[in-house]
Scaffold this motif. Structure first.
Motif, PDB file in Angstrom:
ATOM      1  N   LYS A   1       0.817  -1.211   0.000  1.00 52.07           N
ATOM      2  CA  LYS A   1       0.000   0.000   0.000  1.00 52.07           C
ATOM      3  C   LYS A   1       0.853   1.265   0.000  1.00 52.07           C
ATOM      4  O   LYS A   1       0.389   2.324  -0.413  1.00 52.07           O
TER       5      LYS A   1
ATOM      6  N   LEU B   1     -10.057   1.512  -2.420  1.00 48.62           N
ATOM      7  CA  LEU B   1      -8.711   0.991  -2.643  1.00 48.62           C
ATOM      8  C   LEU B   1      -8.376   0.972  -4.128  1.00 48.62           C
ATOM      9  O   LEU B   1      -7.272   1.360  -4.541  1.00 48.62           O
TER      10      LEU B   1
ATOM     11  N   SER C   1      -7.628   6.728   4.910  1.00 45.32           N
ATOM     12  CA  SER C   1      -7.863   6.300   3.526  1.00 45.32           C
ATOM     13  C   SER C   1      -8.980   7.121   2.908  1.00 45.32           C
ATOM     14  O   SER C   1      -8.912   7.514   1.729  1.00 45.32           O
TER      15      SER C   1
ATOM     16  N   ASP D   1      -7.552  10.368   1.893  1.00 45.80           N
ATOM     17  CA  ASP D   1      -6.765  10.205   0.666  1.00 45.80           C
ATOM     18  C   ASP D   1      -7.673  10.137  -0.552  1.00 45.80           C
ATOM     19  O   ASP D   1      -7.376  10.711  -1.609  1.00 45.80           O
TER      20      ASP D   1
ATOM     21  N   ALA E   1     -14.618   3.710   1.592  1.00 44.59           N
ATOM     22  CA  ALA E   1     -13.279   3.489   2.157  1.00 44.59           C
ATOM     23  C   ALA E   1     -13.434   3.202   3.646  1.00 44.59           C
ATOM     24  O   ALA E   1     -13.013   3.984   4.494  1.00 44.59           O
TER      25      ALA E   1
END
Length: 769
Positions: free
Chosen positions: A427, A501, A527, A530, A598
């Motif tokens: 990751k 993802l 996440s 992001d 997420a």
């Protein structure tokens, strides 16, 4: 004024109820009390007014211990006689009994005044004492006292006037002043029973007469007998008893214990030679075996808060100490013994749990541990020249797998990493935005792992068949494939959701995923943040992040999203996904052209050929990180977490594999955080943010919890010069000499790092043969 009658018909108030009533009245500000008692105890004891006003008690029919432990500012007037223990432990009150006092009147009195207008009972005035910081206690009796009066008297003044006592052989009773060592007893009349072994009787001096004459009127007025002043002022009838000095007291023969034990005792009898001692006296200050406490130098016994909170167990306090000693390269290399990613993780994307409970925070600001990792990014560790001949396969090239490979290669094993992606890094490479984790830093750190001897087989997807082959051709296998299957709840319309993802992986591949103008991100962890940033980069005009609970993302990550125009909402419960957006459980619509989720991931375990124990979609290992003989696990395949968690787990899995290859059992080491009370932060000056040094110079602020910073403070502070500083090849050690140490504890009290500890001296003393 507080008045109370303790008899109501045939009912008598208990002592406890009476005292509680007095306390309640006192709390309301009462200062004068009239109490018709019926034998209750402890009336007028240790009481004080909240404003310091004097208290007055008028008491009839008092029971035992009237005025016991009486304090300054309290006056107690007893009409008639009182029972035993009048003024017991008097601490400063003025107590007047107009009749007789019972046994042990003024017993243990230490201050204040006690006047008795009649006779006093047995052991009155015994154990009276005088603290030189306070006025001496005074005890006056109009008539006489009974046996054992003033026994073991140690101080104070007693006056026995002998009125109406001509019929007695002694106004002081039998065996008066036995054991007396201090104070004065003035008396008028005969004193036939006084102890001549402890006291001597003297005529009054001018000073004595001045004292008696000055107090006589106050005494007689208080007890209601002022007319006796003339009768009692014939000072020729008065004498005084004072204790004999040490020199005046009779001495016993054979008081030399040493001579008695060595010369008088019969040799070889049951009493001789029963002890090992040399007849010495152990003083209040002792050394060696006679100390009550001994210092113990516990350098490194406890983890500093930074090391304890770091799941990779990086001892940052040791790094700062090495920098303090000028061992720059050694300091930067130390972190590589715990993680191969000091720049990529510690210095870039780690939440730096090490700084959350840094002891320095109690002074000003945490030591700059996170930034310190960046200085180690370009350093190398030497390869182990000794090879074990053991082959280990690591499946998965993320943070956990690469850490395990790094540590195993350092131990001399041959390690191969199988990675499904074209590039290793997991990751870190595929998901985390380049803005947070610079590509060049990650590339250098992966190259360092390869330089340690780890071989990479990238672009290799391991299925069941290949897994069996890998297992058969290696001595051990580490499973670290991570968690790459996005969790999606089965809401109506969930098939239209974009997996977070997959979205981030596309962004990191340099692609520009298609998104609408309005984007909703379900999940407000890091996440999710992001994804929100990536959505703005892909052309979104408005991004709304929602979660069912308080967002778990770092504050700076959320502020970044808000700075781009994003909105963060919680708690929001999703009910349905439609073409218009997200419908909440309350029926509200959050408009969206694109919905991205997420909320976490689970691992793909389909490549494993045999069923293994699973818990919530993840593998469940034993305490030694194994899931089967020779198969070990680390990272998100066990429990999704942070990168630092994966690094810590990868290191532990490597140690478990190494133990397995050596035919040993593996038990993870337990960390114990140093107790905060052992730290002495008073020695550290507060530093403001504008004065912060560079991270690699922050050793001036690091307190070095639990690890000696070689400050010499214990060495310089020891009053007996019992501590020695010893420089060794592997560091500096401080040693305490038992022959000099007195167990005072100054070393433990002054050590800023909590290294010295005082323990009970458990060394046995041989006493009996």
């Amino acid at each position: 004024m507080f008045r109370i009658n303790t008899i109501d018909g045939n009912n008598r108030m208990s002592t406890q109820d009476l005292l509680e009533s007095i306390n309640a009245a006192l709390a309301q500000g009462e200062t004068e009390f009239h109490i018709e008692a019926s034998g209750q105890h402890d009336i007028g004891g240790p009481l004080w007014h909240p404003e310091g006003k004097p208290l007055t008690f008028h008491v009839t029919n008092a029971g035992q211990r009237v005025g016991a432990m009486c304090l300054p500012g309290t006056e107690i007037i007893v009409e008639g006689s009182a029972s035993a223990d009048v003024g017991w432990l008097n601490a400063g009150g003025r107590i007047v009994v107009k009749g007789d006092g019972g046994d042990t009147t003024a017993h243990c009195a230490a201050a204040g005044t006690i006047y008795i207008g009649g006779r006093a009972g047995t052991r009155s005035g015994s154990l009276m004492k005088h603290d030189p910081l306070y006025e001496a206690p005074e005890f006056w009796v109009l008539k006489n006292v009974s046996s054992f009066a003033f026994e073991f008297m140690g101080g104070g003044i007693a006056v026995v006037c002998g009125y109406d006592s001509e019929q007695f052989e002694s106004v002081l009773g039998d065996r008066a002043c036995t054991g007396m060592v201090g104070g004065i007893v003035y008396f008028r009349g005969k004193a036939g029973g006084i102890s001549v072994k402890d006291t001597k009787i003297l005529q009054l001096t001018a000073t004595d007469i001045a004292y008696l004459d000055g107090k006589m009127e106050d005494f007689l007025t208080a007890i209601g007998q002022p007319e006796l002043r003339g009768l009692l002022s014939n000072w020729r009838e008065w004498r005084k008893a004072v204790p004999l000095s040490y020199e005046e007291r009779p001495k016993k023969a054979n008081t030399d214990i040493y001579s008695f034990r060595t010369k008088t005792w019969v040799p070889d009898s049951i009493f001789s030679d029963v002890c090992y001692d040399d007849f010495s006296v152990i003083g209040a200050i002792a050394t060696d075996v006679d100390r009550r406490r001994v210092p113990v130098w516990e350098n490194g016994k406890y983890s500093a808060p930074c090391e304890f909170n770091c799941t990779a167990s990086i001892p940052s306090q040791r790094r700062f100490n090495l920098l303090r000693e000028g061992k720059i390269e050694e300091a930067y290399k130390l972190v590589l013994e715990y993680t191969p990613f000091p720049g990529s993780v510690c210095g870039a994307v780690c939440p730096n749990l090490c700084m959350d409970e840094c002891t320095r925070k109690t002074v000003d600001i945490s030591a700059q541990i996170g930034k310190l990792g960046r200085y180690s990014a370009d350093f190398e560790l030497p390869k182990d020249q000794i090879k074990t001949g053991k082959r280990v396969a690591v499946i998965g090239g993320g943070a956990a797998g690469l850490t395990a490979a790094w540590q195993l290669a350092r131990l001399g094993h041959e390690v191969a990493v199988f990675e499904a992606h074209e590039k290793a890094g997991g990751k870190m490479e595929q998901v985390i935005p380049r803005s947070r984790l610079p590509q060049e830093t990650l590339r250098k750190e992966i190259e360092r792992i390869a330089a340690m001897g780890v071989s990479f087989k990238n672009g290799v997807v391991v299925d069941k068949e290949l897994f069996v082959s890998i297992k058969n051709n290696h001595d051990a296998v580490v499973l670290a494939t991570g968690a790459h299957i996005t969790k999606i709840f089965p809401w109506p319309g969930c098939e239209g959701i974009t997996k977070g993802l997959d979205f981030l992986k596309a962004v990191n591949r340099g692609e520009k995923p298609v998104v609408g103008k309005q984007v909703v991100v379900i999940g407000c962890g890091n996440s999710g943040m992001d994804v929100a940033v990536g959505a703005y980069g892909a052309g979104a005009e408005q991004v709304t992040c929602i979660d069912v609970q308080q967002p778990a993302a770092f504050e700076e990550e959320m502020e970044h999203v808000k700075g781009l125009g994003g909105e963060i909402l919680w708690p929001v419960f999703t009910k349905e996904i439609t073409e218009q957006g997200v419908i909440t459980q309350e029926g509200n619509l959050i408009k969206a052209d694109t919905v991205i989720i997420a909320i976490g991931e689970i691992p793909d375990l389909t490549f494993l050929p045999e069923p293994l124990e699973v818990d919530r979609g993840c593998l469940k290992p034993a305490s030694d990180y194994s899931v089967a003989p020779g198969i070990f696990v680390a990272g998100d395949i066990v429990r999704p977490g942070r990168l630092v968690d994966a690094i810590g787990a990868g290191g532990q899995a490597a140690m478990a594999v190494n133990a397995y290859l050596n035919g040993e059992s593996y038990n993870p080491a337990q960390k114990n955080k140093i107790p905060a009370k052992r730290m002495s932060i008073a020695y550290f000056k507060k530093c403001h943010s504008c004065e912060m040094p560079e991270a690699n110079s922050d050793y001036t602020r690091c307190i070095s919890c639990g690890t000696c910073r070689d400050c010499h403070m214990c060495l310089k502070s020891c009053p007996e010069n019992a501590i020695t500083r010893i420089v060794q090849e592997n560091g500096t050690e401080y040693v305490s000499d038992p022959a000099k140490c007195i167990g005072c504890g100054i070393c433990a009290g002054i050590c800023p790092c909590g290294i010295w500890n005082m323990e009970s001296n458990d060394e046995p003393i041989r006493f009996y043969r």
